[in-house]
Design a protein around this motif. Structure first.
Motif, PDB file in Angstrom:
ATOM      1  N   VAL A 196     125.870   8.111  19.648  1.00  0.00           N
ATOM      2  CA  VAL A 196     125.012   9.283  19.466  1.00  0.00           C
ATOM      3  C   VAL A 196     123.595   8.916  19.919  1.00  0.00           C
ATOM      4  CG1 VAL A 196     124.056  10.917  17.791  1.00  0.00           C
ATOM      5  CG2 VAL A 196     126.413  10.087  17.535  1.00  0.00           C
ATOM      6  N   PRO A 197     122.952   9.726  20.755  1.00  0.00           N
ATOM      7  CA  PRO A 197     121.610   9.386  21.240  1.00  0.00           C
ATOM      8  C   PRO A 197     120.629   9.129  20.100  1.00  0.00           C
ATOM      9  CG  PRO A 197     122.515  11.194  22.515  1.00  0.00           C
ATOM     10  CD  PRO A 197     123.468  10.962  21.387  1.00  0.00           C
ATOM     11  N   ASP A 198     119.830   8.105  20.253  1.00  0.00           N
ATOM     12  CA  ASP A 198     118.854   7.717  19.248  1.00  0.00           C
ATOM     13  C   ASP A 198     117.486   8.263  19.655  1.00  0.00           C
ATOM     14  OD1 ASP A 198     117.216   6.549  17.389  1.00  0.00           O
ATOM     15  OD2 ASP A 198     117.781   4.471  17.836  1.00  0.00           O
ATOM     16  N   LEU A 199     117.048   9.323  18.994  1.00  0.00           N
ATOM     17  CA  LEU A 199     115.744   9.925  19.274  1.00  0.00           C
ATOM     18  C   LEU A 199     114.874   9.862  18.025  1.00  0.00           C
ATOM     19  CD1 LEU A 199     116.684  13.016  21.492  1.00  0.00           C
ATOM     20  CD2 LEU A 199     115.991  10.720  22.193  1.00  0.00           C
ATOM     21  N   ARG A 218     109.484   8.229  24.090  1.00  0.00           N
ATOM     22  CA  ARG A 218     109.817   7.605  25.377  1.00  0.00           C
ATOM     23  C   ARG A 218     110.756   8.490  26.186  1.00  0.00           C
ATOM     24  NH1 ARG A 218     110.144   3.005  21.994  1.00  0.00           N
ATOM     25  NH2 ARG A 218     112.413   3.171  21.913  1.00  0.00           N
ATOM     26  N   TRP A 219     111.765   9.026  25.531  1.00  0.00           N
ATOM     27  CA  TRP A 219     112.749   9.862  26.234  1.00  0.00           C
ATOM     28  C   TRP A 219     112.095  11.137  26.760  1.00  0.00           C
ATOM     29  CZ3 TRP A 219     114.657  14.781  25.001  1.00  0.00           C
ATOM     30  CH2 TRP A 219     115.735  15.208  25.789  1.00  0.00           C
ATOM     31  N   THR A 220     111.271  11.768  25.936  1.00  0.00           N
ATOM     32  CA  THR A 220     110.617  13.008  26.340  1.00  0.00           C
ATOM     33  C   THR A 220     109.702  12.769  27.534  1.00  0.00           C
ATOM     34  OG1 THR A 220     110.696  13.799  24.047  1.00  0.00           O
ATOM     35  CG2 THR A 220     109.185  14.924  25.544  1.00  0.00           C
ATOM     36  N   ARG A 221     108.923  11.704  27.482  1.00  0.00           N
ATOM     37  CA  ARG A 221     108.034  11.391  28.611  1.00  0.00           C
ATOM     38  C   ARG A 221     108.835  11.095  29.879  1.00  0.00           C
ATOM     39  NH1 ARG A 221     102.735  10.813  27.716  1.00  0.00           N
ATOM     40  NH2 ARG A 221     101.982  10.706  25.553  1.00  0.00           N
ATOM     41  N   SER A 222     109.942  10.390  29.718  1.00  0.00           N
ATOM     42  CA  SER A 222     110.764  10.055  30.884  1.00  0.00           C
ATOM     43  C   SER A 222     111.339  11.314  31.533  1.00  0.00           C
ATOM     44  CB  SER A 222     111.897   9.113  30.454  1.00  0.00           C
ATOM     45  OG  SER A 222     112.792   8.881  31.520  1.00  0.00           O
ATOM     46  N   MET A 223     111.892  12.215  30.726  1.00  0.00           N
ATOM     47  CA  MET A 223     112.503  13.428  31.255  1.00  0.00           C
ATOM     48  C   MET A 223     111.473  14.360  31.894  1.00  0.00           C
ATOM     49  SD  MET A 223     115.771  13.250  30.884  1.00  0.00           S
ATOM     50  CE  MET A 223     115.555  11.512  31.245  1.00  0.00           C
ATOM     51  N   ASP A 252     124.755  18.581  21.938  1.00  0.00           N
ATOM     52  CA  ASP A 252     123.347  18.197  22.078  1.00  0.00           C
ATOM     53  C   ASP A 252     122.842  17.381  20.888  1.00  0.00           C
ATOM     54  OD1 ASP A 252     122.849  19.456  24.584  1.00  0.00           O
ATOM     55  OD2 ASP A 252     122.767  21.390  23.573  1.00  0.00           O
ATOM     56  N   SER A 253     123.763  16.904  20.061  1.00  0.00           N
ATOM     57  CA  SER A 253     123.342  16.226  18.834  1.00  0.00           C
ATOM     58  C   SER A 253     122.691  14.882  19.125  1.00  0.00           C
ATOM     59  CB  SER A 253     124.533  16.039  17.901  1.00  0.00           C
ATOM     60  OG  SER A 253     125.520  15.207  18.495  1.00  0.00           O
ATOM     61  N   PHE A 254     121.877  14.437  18.178  1.00  0.00           N
ATOM     62  CA  PHE A 254     121.209  13.143  18.270  1.00  0.00           C
ATOM     63  C   PHE A 254     120.808  12.702  16.874  1.00  0.00           C
ATOM     64  CE2 PHE A 254     118.004  16.451  18.791  1.00  0.00           C
ATOM     65  CZ  PHE A 254     116.949  16.045  17.981  1.00  0.00           C
ATOM     66  N   VAL A 255     120.423  11.451  16.749  1.00  0.00           N
ATOM     67  CA  VAL A 255     119.877  10.956  15.494  1.00  0.00           C
ATOM     68  C   VAL A 255     118.360  11.089  15.560  1.00  0.00           C
ATOM     69  CG1 VAL A 255     119.490   8.885  14.087  1.00  0.00           C
ATOM     70  CG2 VAL A 255     121.776   9.404  14.959  1.00  0.00           C
ATOM     71  N   GLY A 256     117.794  11.770  14.571  1.00  0.00           N
ATOM     72  CA  GLY A 256     116.359  11.998  14.586  1.00  0.00           C
ATOM     73  C   GLY A 256     115.914  12.757  13.354  1.00  0.00           C
ATOM     74  N   HIS A 257     114.843  13.500  13.486  1.00  0.00           N
ATOM     75  CA  HIS A 257     114.240  14.183  12.344  1.00  0.00           C
ATOM     76  C   HIS A 257     114.970  15.491  12.039  1.00  0.00           C
ATOM     77  CE1 HIS A 257     111.263  15.866   9.638  1.00  0.00           C
ATOM     78  NE2 HIS A 257     110.715  14.660   9.582  1.00  0.00           N
ATOM     79  N   PRO A 258     115.294  15.754  10.778  1.00  0.00           N
ATOM     80  CA  PRO A 258     116.071  16.956  10.442  1.00  0.00           C
ATOM     81  C   PRO A 258     115.350  18.269  10.702  1.00  0.00           C
ATOM     82  CG  PRO A 258     115.283  15.859   8.442  1.00  0.00           C
ATOM     83  CD  PRO A 258     115.002  14.929   9.590  1.00  0.00           C
ATOM     84  N   ALA A 259     114.023  18.260  10.802  1.00  0.00           N
ATOM     85  CA  ALA A 259     113.289  19.525  10.971  1.00  0.00           C
ATOM     86  C   ALA A 259     113.587  20.217  12.296  1.00  0.00           C
ATOM     87  CB  ALA A 259     111.784  19.282  10.842  1.00  0.00           C
TER      88      ALA A 259
END
Length: 205
Positions: A45-48, A55-60, A113-120
């Motif tokens: 599962v993607p780690d965000l 980092r991922w957002t800036r890269s994309m 589109d799931s990932f590990v990150g903030h629930p908000a």
């Protein structure tokens, strides 16, 4: 074709009560996955989480000239981390069309589109395109659930900080999508990245 049919109907036209019921179901899933985030990442599962999201957002978004909207992203995410909510499994696209209801239960579908990150991020997606009063009530209920489960956390502040980040993440999702589709399809999605960057800028003020 590989999974059983989920009974019920997609909730594209969900009213406030339907969204609220689905949010309760989804909260249960997120709480249950808090202890499992490292295992989920190890399983692919993607780690965000925090810095990884930046980092991922800036890269994309690197090809899309989004430096202005990305300014201060890391500092904002650091402040979000200080709000005390745990990282968990995030659906990533929790709009009503990804909820099915049969009158007895609500089932969350399409976890691509799931990932590990903030629930908000999920409550922000679920409250798009509804009247402000409805959105505020749903967010308030979401905050109350997290405060009850995580004493001392500051969910309201986390939501406020993540509003522009949610649009940045969506812009990055579309940027990734554009980078992988056929050139003939790009015309249909060319505006998705700038539109979401504009929404991020508007939320930042």
């Amino acid at each position: 074709m590989l999974i059983d049919h989920v009974p019920g109907e997609d909730c594209y036209d969900a009213d406030a009560a339907e969204r609220a019921a689905a949010a309760v179901v989804h909260h249960t899933i997120q709480v249950a996955t808090v202890p499992a985030v490292d295992r989920l990442v190890a399983a692919g599962v993607p780690d965000l989480r925090g810095p990884a999201l930046a980092r991922w957002t800036r890269s994309m978004l690197a090809p899309h000239h989004a430096d202005g909207q990305l300014a201060g992203l890391e500092a904002r995410l650091d402040e979000v981390a200080g709000c005390g909510l745990p990282d968990t499994l995030v659906h990533g696209d929790l709009h009503p069309g990804n909820i099915r209801a049969d009158g007895q239960r609500h089932t969350i579908i399409d976890w691509g589109d799931s990932f590990v990150g903030h629930p908000a991020f999920d409550i922000l997606r679920l409250t798009e395109r509804v009247p402000t009063e409805t959105a505020d009530a749903l967010v308030a209920q979401w905050c109350a659930r997290w405060r009850a489960g995580v004493p001392g956390c500051r969910p309201e502040r986390a939501v406020a900080l993540l509003r522009p980040v949610a649009w940045l993440r969506l812009a990055a999702v579309y940027a990734m999508f554009l980078a992988g589709i056929e050139p003939s399809e790009r015309i249909y999605h060319q505006k998705d990245v700038p539109n979401n960057l504009a929404k991020a800028a508007a939320e930042t003020g």
